[in-house]
Scaffold this active site. Structure first.
Site: not given
Ligand code: IMP
Ligand code: MG
Length: 179
Positions: A43-44, A131, A165, A152-153, A103, A159
């Site tokens: 959703k983000g 990140k 959000r 953490f953002l 992330d 969210d």
């Molecule tokens: P990845 O698969 O670890 O790269 O995850 C990325 C997803 O983790 C992003 O699309 C977000 O939904 C969530 N995420 C990563 N960092 C944050 C944060 O600081 N705040 C909120 N959601 C995060």
């Molecule tokens: Mg996302």
């Protein structure tokens, strides 16, 4: 709890500038008359996607994909599954995956490898935030707003347990508050 303890990280005006810059890069990156599909990673990314597609000048079609990593909380776990797949035909089209923050890189690398079978002309990634120091799986971001530290953002689609959000600005949540 309100967001009084949050620290302002990126004001909406700054976000708007970053989105405009990304849109210019996207417009410049693809030959004219070649179809572009902008796929939001739900959703983000839905707010970033909505702003980005409106800042892009070339014609685009849009779609959505939703992935989830097993487990809950503020860290993503190792395994990714698709909850909602892309619906438009991607064959011969340029696909731009739109993500608000990268992330570990697991979500996007999983989605990207899935789309490798779609006969898309190209698959690229636009991310507002990266990140980078948290990366566990290789995942190249083609169009980036800015690198961010390991904080953490929340806000602008991001969210914390499905809250915040809808904040127009992006805030950093202090570690002691997250506990
Ligand atoms: P990845 O698969 O670890 O790269 O995850 C990325 C997803 O983790 C992003 O699309 C977000 O939904 C969530 N995420 C990563 N960092 C944050 C944060 O600081 N705040 C909120 N959601 C995060
Ligand atoms: Mg996302």
């Amino acid at each position: 709890m309100t967001h009084d303890s949050f620290k302002l990280f990126l004001a909406s005006q700054k976000i708007e500038e970053m989105v405009k810059k990304i849109a210019i890069q996207v417009d410049d990156a693809y030959p004219p008359n070649e179809p572009l599909v902008c796929v939001a990673v739900l959703k983000g990314a839905w707010i970033f996607h909505a702003d980005l597609v409106r800042a892009i000048k070339r014609p685009v079609t849009i779609d959505f994909i939703r992935a989830a990593s097993y487990g809950a909380g503020s860290r993503s776990s190792g395994t990714v599954r698709i909850l909602k797949d892309v619906e438009v035909e991607l064959r011969d089209k340029h696909v731009l995956l739109v993500e608000e923050i990268v992330d570990s890189g697991r979500t996007l690398s999983f989605i990207k490898s899935r789309l490798a079978n779609s006969d898309a002309r190209s698959v690229k990634i636009a991310a507002l935030l990266d990140k980078k120091e948290r990366r566990e799986v290789e995942c190249e971001v083609d169009f980036l707003g800015t690198e961010v530290p390991n904080e953490f953002l929340v806000g602008y689609g991001l969210d914390w347990n499905e809250n915040y959000r809808n904040l127009a600005d992006i805030y950093s949540v202090p570690g002691e508050v997250l506990k």
